[in-house]
Design a protein around this motif. Structure first.
Motif, PDB file in Angstrom:
ATOM      1  N   THR A  59      78.403 -10.552 -50.433  1.00  0.00           N
ATOM      2  CA  THR A  59      77.194 -10.325 -51.236  1.00  0.00           C
ATOM      3  C   THR A  59      76.081 -11.310 -50.904  1.00  0.00           C
ATOM      4  N   ARG A  60      76.430 -12.494 -50.405  1.00  0.00           N
ATOM      5  CA  ARG A  60      75.379 -13.457 -50.042  1.00  0.00           C
ATOM      6  C   ARG A  60      74.528 -12.909 -48.897  1.00  0.00           C
TER       7      ARG A  60
ATOM      8  N   LEU B 127      74.239  -9.847 -48.041  1.00  0.00           N
ATOM      9  CA  LEU B 127      73.564  -8.659 -48.553  1.00  0.00           C
ATOM     10  C   LEU B 127      72.283  -9.062 -49.283  1.00  0.00           C
ATOM     11  N   ALA B 128      72.378 -10.110 -50.113  1.00  0.00           N
ATOM     12  CA  ALA B 128      71.211 -10.581 -50.862  1.00  0.00           C
ATOM     13  C   ALA B 128      70.147 -11.148 -49.937  1.00  0.00           C
ATOM     14  N   LEU B 129      70.557 -11.929 -48.931  1.00  0.00           N
ATOM     15  CA  LEU B 129      69.581 -12.490 -47.993  1.00  0.00           C
ATOM     16  C   LEU B 129      68.869 -11.391 -47.208  1.00  0.00           C
ATOM     17  N   ALA B 130      69.591 -10.335 -46.870  1.00  0.00           N
ATOM     18  CA  ALA B 130      68.960  -9.204 -46.177  1.00  0.00           C
ATOM     19  C   ALA B 130      67.917  -8.540 -47.063  1.00  0.00           C
ATOM     20  N   ALA B 131      68.226  -8.397 -48.357  1.00  0.00           N
ATOM     21  CA  ALA B 131      67.269  -7.801 -49.294  1.00  0.00           C
ATOM     22  C   ALA B 131      66.031  -8.682 -49.444  1.00  0.00           C
ATOM     23  N   ILE B 132      66.242  -9.999 -49.497  1.00  0.00           N
ATOM     24  CA  ILE B 132      65.110 -10.933 -49.608  1.00  0.00           C
ATOM     25  C   ILE B 132      64.206 -10.824 -48.394  1.00  0.00           C
ATOM     26  N   ARG B 133      64.809 -10.799 -47.209  1.00  0.00           N
ATOM     27  CA  ARG B 133      64.019 -10.731 -45.981  1.00  0.00           C
ATOM     28  C   ARG B 133      63.288  -9.398 -45.838  1.00  0.00           C
ATOM     29  N   ALA B 134      63.876  -8.337 -46.381  1.00  0.00           N
ATOM     30  CA  ALA B 134      63.232  -7.021 -46.325  1.00  0.00           C
ATOM     31  C   ALA B 134      62.244  -6.816 -47.470  1.00  0.00           C
ATOM     32  N   GLN B 135      62.194  -7.777 -48.390  1.00  0.00           N
ATOM     33  CA  GLN B 135      61.273  -7.742 -49.524  1.00  0.00           C
ATOM     34  C   GLN B 135      61.496  -6.521 -50.421  1.00  0.00           C
TER      35      GLN B 135
ATOM     36  N   ASP C 252      79.850 -15.977 -53.223  1.00  0.00           N
ATOM     37  CA  ASP C 252      80.330 -17.271 -52.746  1.00  0.00           C
ATOM     38  C   ASP C 252      79.628 -17.612 -51.442  1.00  0.00           C
ATOM     39  N   HIS C 253      80.038 -18.710 -50.843  1.00  0.00           N
ATOM     40  CA  HIS C 253      79.488 -19.156 -49.570  1.00  0.00           C
ATOM     41  C   HIS C 253      80.654 -19.515 -48.666  1.00  0.00           C
ATOM     42  N   GLU C 254      80.555 -19.183 -47.370  1.00  0.00           N
ATOM     43  CA  GLU C 254      81.661 -19.457 -46.461  1.00  0.00           C
ATOM     44  C   GLU C 254      81.951 -20.947 -46.348  1.00  0.00           C
ATOM     45  N   ASP C 255      80.961 -21.788 -46.630  1.00  0.00           N
ATOM     46  CA  ASP C 255      81.145 -23.236 -46.717  1.00  0.00           C
ATOM     47  C   ASP C 255      81.044 -23.616 -48.191  1.00  0.00           C
ATOM     48  N   PRO C 256      82.156 -23.911 -48.878  1.00  0.00           N
ATOM     49  CA  PRO C 256      82.123 -24.183 -50.314  1.00  0.00           C
ATOM     50  C   PRO C 256      81.149 -25.275 -50.723  1.00  0.00           C
ATOM     51  N   ALA C 257      80.847 -26.209 -49.800  1.00  0.00           N
ATOM     52  CA  ALA C 257      79.921 -27.290 -50.132  1.00  0.00           C
ATOM     53  C   ALA C 257      78.511 -26.777 -50.379  1.00  0.00           C
ATOM     54  N   HIS C 258      78.203 -25.555 -49.946  1.00  0.00           N
ATOM     55  CA  HIS C 258      76.884 -24.968 -50.144  1.00  0.00           C
ATOM     56  C   HIS C 258      76.846 -24.007 -51.333  1.00  0.00           C
ATOM     57  N   CYS C 259      77.827 -24.133 -52.212  1.00  0.00           N
ATOM     58  CA  CYS C 259      77.843 -23.375 -53.469  1.00  0.00           C
ATOM     59  C   CYS C 259      77.928 -24.386 -54.605  1.00  0.00           C
ATOM     60  N   LEU C 260      76.899 -24.455 -55.444  1.00  0.00           N
ATOM     61  CA  LEU C 260      76.836 -25.426 -56.542  1.00  0.00           C
ATOM     62  C   LEU C 260      77.177 -24.740 -57.859  1.00  0.00           C
ATOM     63  N   ILE C 261      78.132 -25.306 -58.582  1.00  0.00           N
ATOM     64  CA  ILE C 261      78.524 -24.791 -59.897  1.00  0.00           C
ATOM     65  C   ILE C 261      77.987 -25.738 -60.960  1.00  0.00           C
ATOM     66  N   SER C 262      77.193 -25.207 -61.892  1.00  0.00           N
ATOM     67  CA  SER C 262      76.563 -26.035 -62.929  1.00  0.00           C
ATOM     68  C   SER C 262      76.474 -25.223 -64.211  1.00  0.00           C
ATOM     69  N   GLY C 263      75.918 -25.844 -65.236  1.00  0.00           N
ATOM     70  CA  GLY C 263      75.785 -25.111 -66.494  1.00  0.00           C
ATOM     71  C   GLY C 263      74.893 -25.826 -67.491  1.00  0.00           C
ATOM     72  N   THR C 264      74.606 -25.130 -68.560  1.00  0.00           N
ATOM     73  CA  THR C 264      73.837 -25.694 -69.660  1.00  0.00           C
ATOM     74  C   THR C 264      74.588 -25.465 -70.966  1.00  0.00           C
TER      75      THR C 264
ATOM     76  N   GLY D  44      74.726 -16.890 -64.360  1.00  0.00           N
ATOM     77  CA  GLY D  44      73.670 -16.389 -63.496  1.00  0.00           C
ATOM     78  C   GLY D  44      74.040 -16.717 -62.062  1.00  0.00           C
ATOM     79  N   LEU D  45      73.894 -15.742 -61.163  1.00  0.00           N
ATOM     80  CA  LEU D  45      74.264 -15.912 -59.762  1.00  0.00           C
ATOM     81  C   LEU D  45      73.005 -15.878 -58.910  1.00  0.00           C
ATOM     82  N   TYR D  46      72.840 -16.889 -58.047  1.00  0.00           N
ATOM     83  CA  TYR D  46      71.573 -17.092 -57.335  1.00  0.00           C
ATOM     84  C   TYR D  46      71.814 -17.369 -55.854  1.00  0.00           C
ATOM     85  N   VAL D  47      70.850 -16.944 -55.054  1.00  0.00           N
ATOM     86  CA  VAL D  47      70.797 -17.270 -53.628  1.00  0.00           C
ATOM     87  C   VAL D  47      69.414 -17.850 -53.353  1.00  0.00           C
TER      88      VAL D  47
END
Length: 331
Positions: free
Chosen positions: A32-33, A35-43, A75-87, A172-175
């Protein structure tokens, strides 16, 4: 539209759309990451990108869940580039539970607790008018992508843990796009899983209590979030329900707007690295711990909300072996 990531019979990753009891498998979509980046680039929207890819009938959804083949929906293929946080302290009703946790023997030591002060700041200024900055919420860090447990799997419990408690939440899931712009691609059910006994000792231990595994999914709901949501959180032991309670979410049940919570997360430049993934827990007002429940290995959590499809189910695993004292060595 609801998306999942899953492993097929050959162990390969695929992305699917949940349609009734069946999964429609997307063409040329590994995750899905991307997929989302492709959608962003295609606007265009993520939903448009999904429709453009096309799909074909795939496996039975219930079977994938039963076999634990469903992955976290982002998710991200490199876990270090996925940040888990909350409020926290974001939902109407959340302050009462937390305030009691942060009192000592039922008594407030010096007037109003900091918990109640922060909650009131949210009630007074958490939903600013468009274009203005609202009250800053409580924020916490959980870890990177390595702490995420797939739907259906057990949570590992560290040997020093004093509690293993569920927190039924929305995430909330973000790229982050190539230009450093954050894009919300959707929402998912989440179990934020924390150590409430440790937190109760002193609210300054909250940061420690959050450094635990978590889970979200199984489905990614694309689009806007309904303003009023009613779900159910359950704990099962030996097949029997030992605790069950309704939980509310959506902006009508929150003292902060989503836009305000998102601003106060992404205002930090270090969270705008292109290509990174962010999973952000929005908080809850419902905890079994507040009702005196003591969980144990083998218990199963079930968090369900009709608008999000299949429930999120996870168990509690056994404690890991204790770490040795003095493990840090001098070079």
């Amino acid at each position: 539209m609801r998306l999942i990531q899953f492993e097929n019979a050959d162990g390969q990753r695929q992305v699917g759309v949940v349609v009734g009891a069946q999964v429609q498998v997307l063409h040329d979509a590994r995750n899905t990451r991307e997929l989302a980046l492709a959608a962003i680039r295609a606007q265009h929207s993520l939903q448009e990108e999904v429709l453009l890819r096309g799909s074909e009938p795939g496996p039975d959804y219930a079977t994938l869940l039963q076999q634990h083949k469903v992955l976290p929906p982002l998710d991200h293929e490199d876990p270090a580039h996925c940040l888990i946080s909350g409020t926290g302290l974001t939902h109407l009703g959340s302050a009462d539970t937390r305030d009691k946790m942060h009192q000592h023997d039922g008594e407030v030591e010096a007037g109003m607790t900091d918990t109640m002060r922060m909650f009131k700041w949210g009630v007074q200024g958490g939903k600013p008018v468009a274009g203005q900055v609202g009250a800053q919420p409580e924020w916490f860090y959980k870890g990177d992508g390595s702490i995420v447990v797939r739907p259906g799997a057990d949570f590992p419990v560290p040997p020093f843990a004093e509690d293993a408690g569920e927190e039924p939440e929305l995430t909330g899931l973000y790229v982050i796009g190539d230009d450093g712009q954050p894009y919300r691609i959707g929402f998912a059910l989440g179990n934020e899983f924390s150590d409430h006994v440790m937190e109760r000792r002193n609210y300054l231990y909250l940061a420690h209590s959050k450094l635990r595994c978590c889970s979200f999914g199984p489905e990614l709901r694309v689009g806007e979030l309904p303003r009023h949501l009613v779900g159910t959180s359950r704990i099962k032991r030996n097949g029997e329900t030992i605790w069950e309670k309704e939980f509310l979410s959506g902006e009508d049940n929150m003292c902060h707007s989503l836009a305000n919570l998102e601003f106060h997360h992404f205002k930090y430049a270090q969270f705008l690295r292109p290509g990174d993934v962010h999973v952000h827990y929005f908080g809850t007002a419902t905890l079994s711990f507040a009702d005196g429940v003591k969980t144990q290995p083998g218990d199963r959590f079930q968090i369900s909300l009709d608008e999000f499809g299949a429930p999120l189910v996870n168990g509690i695993g056994e404690s890991a072996q204790p770490l040795a004292i003095g493990q840090v060595r001098t070079l």
